[in-house]
Design a protein around this motif. Structure first.
Motif, short mmCIF file in Angstrom:
data_model
loop_
_atom_site.label_atom_id
_atom_site.label_comp_id
_atom_site.label_asym_id
_atom_site.label_seq_id
_atom_site.Cartn_x
_atom_site.Cartn_y
_atom_site.Cartn_z
N SER A 198 0.83 -1.19 0.00
CA SER A 198 0.00 0.00 0.00
C SER A 198 0.87 1.25 0.00
O SER A 198 2.07 1.18 0.21
N VAL A 199 0.24 2.39 -0.27
CA VAL A 199 0.97 3.64 -0.31
C VAL A 199 0.48 4.56 0.79
O VAL A 199 -0.62 4.40 1.30
N ARG A 200 1.31 5.53 1.15
CA ARG A 200 0.99 6.46 2.22
C ARG A 200 0.58 7.80 1.62
O ARG A 200 1.11 8.23 0.61
N ALA A 201 -0.36 8.48 2.26
CA ALA A 201 -0.85 9.76 1.76
C ALA A 201 0.26 10.80 1.74
O ALA A 201 1.17 10.77 2.56
N LEU A 202 0.17 11.72 0.77
CA LEU A 202 1.17 12.77 0.67
C LEU A 202 1.02 13.76 1.81
O LEU A 202 -0.08 14.04 2.27
N ARG A 203 2.15 14.30 2.25
CA ARG A 203 2.14 15.35 3.25
C ARG A 203 2.00 16.71 2.56
O ARG A 203 2.26 16.83 1.35
N PRO A 204 1.59 17.76 3.31
CA PRO A 204 1.35 19.06 2.66
C PRO A 204 2.57 19.59 1.89
O PRO A 204 2.43 20.08 0.77
N HIS A 205 3.77 19.48 2.48
CA HIS A 205 4.94 20.00 1.77
C HIS A 205 5.25 19.16 0.54
O HIS A 205 5.79 19.67 -0.45
N GLN A 206 4.91 17.85 0.58
CA GLN A 206 5.13 17.00 -0.60
C GLN A 206 4.15 17.37 -1.71
O GLN A 206 4.51 17.35 -2.89
N GLU A 207 2.92 17.73 -1.34
CA GLU A 207 1.96 18.18 -2.36
C GLU A 207 2.44 19.46 -3.03
O GLU A 207 2.25 19.65 -4.23
N GLN A 208 3.06 20.35 -2.25
CA GLN A 208 3.56 21.59 -2.82
C GLN A 208 4.68 21.33 -3.83
O GLN A 208 4.71 21.93 -4.91
N VAL A 209 5.60 20.44 -3.49
CA VAL A 209 6.68 20.10 -4.42
C VAL A 209 6.12 19.40 -5.66
O VAL A 209 6.56 19.65 -6.79
N LEU A 210 5.12 18.52 -5.46
CA LEU A 210 4.51 17.83 -6.60
C LEU A 210 3.82 18.82 -7.53
O LEU A 210 3.87 18.68 -8.76
N LEU A 211 3.17 19.84 -6.97
CA LEU A 211 2.53 20.86 -7.79
C LEU A 211 3.55 21.58 -8.66
O LEU A 211 3.30 21.85 -9.85
N GLN A 212 4.72 21.87 -8.09
CA GLN A 212 5.77 22.53 -8.87
C GLN A 212 6.25 21.63 -10.00
O GLN A 212 6.48 22.09 -11.12
N ARG A 213 6.36 20.34 -9.72
CA ARG A 213 6.85 19.42 -10.76
C ARG A 213 5.82 19.24 -11.88
O ARG A 213 6.18 19.18 -13.06
N VAL A 214 4.54 19.15 -11.51
CA VAL A 214 3.51 19.00 -12.54
C VAL A 214 3.43 20.26 -13.40
O VAL A 214 3.27 20.18 -14.63
N SER A 215 3.54 21.43 -12.77
CA SER A 215 3.52 22.68 -13.55
C SER A 215 4.68 22.74 -14.52
O SER A 215 4.53 23.14 -15.68
N LEU A 216 5.87 22.34 -14.06
CA LEU A 216 7.04 22.32 -14.94
C LEU A 216 6.89 21.30 -16.05
O LEU A 216 7.31 21.52 -17.18
N LEU A 217 6.24 20.18 -15.73
CA LEU A 217 6.01 19.14 -16.73
C LEU A 217 5.12 19.66 -17.86
O LEU A 217 5.38 19.40 -19.04
N LEU A 218 4.07 20.41 -17.50
CA LEU A 218 3.17 20.94 -18.52
C LEU A 218 3.85 21.98 -19.40
O LEU A 218 3.49 22.14 -20.57
N GLU A 219 4.84 22.68 -18.84
CA GLU A 219 5.51 23.73 -19.61
C GLU A 219 6.62 23.20 -20.50
O GLU A 219 6.87 23.75 -21.57
N THR A 220 7.29 22.12 -20.09
CA THR A 220 8.51 21.70 -20.80
C THR A 220 8.37 20.39 -21.56
O THR A 220 9.24 20.09 -22.37
N SER A 221 7.33 19.59 -21.33
CA SER A 221 7.24 18.27 -21.94
C SER A 221 6.18 18.25 -23.03
O SER A 221 5.15 18.93 -22.95
#
Length: 526
Positions: A198-221
């Motif tokens: 099973s997997v563990r829920a994301l923590r708030p600071h992990q969600e913030q980093v994930l948001l940055q990565r997804v935004s960068l993914l949409l811009e560069t990929s």
């Protein structure tokens, strides 16, 4: 077990095909499933097997299980030193694979037995008329995924390097490969898999980093249409959750909703505070196995902050509760700890001697008001007690005022033995909490706070001393801000600074806060 899972790819490995031989594999011990396997595809064509890092609960349970299956003992019970410790000593190399013996390892076994009643072990004090005799609560093997996390055997220097590396990790990834499931590759690294898959829920600071990565993914990929839709949807959900946290609105918690539904229709419950969400039936006295504890220092405090949006206590956070702590819910009755099964009195200490500044002022006001009367005003003590559900709103309010927003200490209700709440009448003036099972031989003090008006009278010193006494035989660790004058108090109690951690509180303090982000890591060796 007929098959094992690869620790890297989770593919099943047939036990009959494993030809690796070593001093501990194959194990002659009954119920010994504590091994880490790597399949040939992940290890250059060779199957690799290593002994898992066993916790003292696992070692003690394994020793008792083998003793029970091979002998009758004394009425089914075995002596902790003559039988259990002797078995562990005889099989030390097989169990720990070359790990050195701690100086007081027999005391650790004794402590493990006494702190896991009656979830795993039963005492024979009543039946045999003498202490020191134990047996299993249920004579069956202890599976690895049902136990507490194994203790780390890495050196302290290696642990610090990993902590610094995790803090300095670049939040912006390199350009992603547009082929394959890109969204899954972005999310999976933030969801560490547990032993049962099973997997563990994301923590708030992990969600913030994930948001940055997804935004960068949409811009560069160069994403295909379906991948772009999924990425946009994930970005929208993460932004919505972030905005709700800023406004103080509750977040949707699927685990909480499932738990409430199961509690309404069955006798089973879901433990939302453990690292995994699982169902288990409560025992006759209401106790159950303790939840898993995250042994990473950098994640301990996050456990308390991430629960702010999904707290499961049912007490309203009203002005009355923040002011007087309990209201009509207070009860001066004994209670049973859900962690150890021990019965505790409602109060630890009634202190009539300490006179903080605020208390002296209140007494002067009352004395002046009654100076023309012959009646002597009654003087109330400062009460030290264990945390109870009705303390949570007042304790949360106190910690959020003097630490950072979003703290929720509801998890501490699982182990009230390792807590202190200080009250004057019904006003909560201080509190201290400890996480008991950071490692097999270590406990971590997570929060200590006394209201400024009540400081300077030894309240904080007594709380720390009480927490130290609850974990005899274990090292006690904590982080303290570099600008906190309480450092002097900790040094007087025997704590020694081991490390200066840069930006330890960076993830907790708001960006506008001017509090010191750096901390000293202190340890009291036992």
């Amino acid at each position: 077990m007929d098959s094992w899972k690869c620790v890297r790819c989770n593919d099943a490995i047939d036990a009959g095909t494993i030809s690796t031989k070593s001093d501990y594999w194959p194990s002659p011990l009954l119920g010994d499933f504590f091994f880490d396997f790597t399949c040939p595809q992940c290890n250059n064509g060779r199957t690799n097997v290593q002994r898992s890092l066993l916790s003292w609960i696992q070692v003690t349970h394994l020793a008792l299980y083998n003793l029970t299956m091979t002998s009758d003992g004394t009425g089914g019970y075995f002596h902790w030193r003559e039988d259990i410790c002797k078995f562990v000593d005889d099989n030390w190399e097989r169990l720990f694979a070359g790990r050195a013996k701690p100086s007081r390892w027999t005391n650790l076994i004794k402590s493990t037995l006494s702190t896991n009643i009656p979830a795993l072990f039963l005492s024979g004090a009543k039946e045999l008329g003498t202490s020191g005799w134990w047996k299993l609560a249920a004579c069956r093997p202890l599976r690895p995924f049902l136990t507490l996390p194994a203790p780390s055997t890495s050196t302290e220097g290696e642990n610090r390097k990993r902590m610094r590396a995790s803090k300095n990790e670049d939040p912006h990834p390199k350009r992603c490969n547009p082929t394959g499931d890109v969204i899954t590759k972005m999310v999976v690294p933030f969801c560490p898999r547990l032993a049962d898959g099973s997997v563990r829920a994301l923590r708030p600071h992990q969600e913030q980093v994930l948001l940055q990565r997804v935004s960068l993914l949409l811009e560069t990929s160069a994403l295909n249409p379906s991948q772009k839709i999924l990425a946009e949807r994930l970005k929208t959900k993460l932004k919505l959750r972030q905005r709700k946290r800023e406004l103080g609105l509750p977040l949707f918690d699927l685990d909480k909703e499932v738990s409430q539904a199961l509690n309404r229709v069955s006798r089973y419950s879901v433990d939302l505070h453990s690292s995994t969400v699982y169902c288990q039936k409560k025992q006759g006295n209401g106790t159950r196995l303790p939840a898993k504890q995250d042994k990473s220092y950098s994640c301990i405090l996050s456990r308390f902050s991430e629960l702010a949006a999904g707290s499961n206590h049912s007490f309203p956070v009203t002005f009355v509760h923040r002011l007087i702590g309990a209201g009509d819910l207070a009860a001066c009755e004994e209670f049973i700890s859900p962690y150890t099964g021990r019965r505790h009195k409602p109060f630890i200490l009634h202190d009539y001697e300490s006179k903080p500044l605020r208390l002296r002022l209140l007494e002067e006001i009352v004395t002046y008001k009654n100076k023309d009367k012959s009646v002597t005003p009654f003087k109330f003590p400062i009460d030290y007690c264990y945390v109870r559900p009705w303390h949570i709103p007042a304790v949360n309010s106190l910690c959020r005022e003097f630490f950072w927003p979003g703290i929720d200490l509801s998890e501490c209700l699982q182990y009230p033995d390792f807590s202190v709440v200080v009250q004057y009448r019904k006003l909560v003036i201080g509190c201290a909490f400890m996480t008991p099972d950071v490692q097999y031989d270590e406990a971590y003090i997570s929060f200590v706070v006394v209201h400024p008006d009540w400081r300077g009278a030894g309240i904080g010193t007594f709380m720390i001393y009480h927490l130290i006494q609850t974990c005899r035989g274990k090292d006690v660790t904590l982080h303290v801000s570099a600008a906190n004058p309480a450092m002097i108090m900790y040094q007087k109690l025997g704590f020694k600074a081991e490390e200066f951690v840069i930006d330890f509180y960076e993830r907790y303090f708001p960006a506008s806060s001017r509090e010191c982000r750096h901390a000293f890591f202190l340890r009291l060796r036992r």
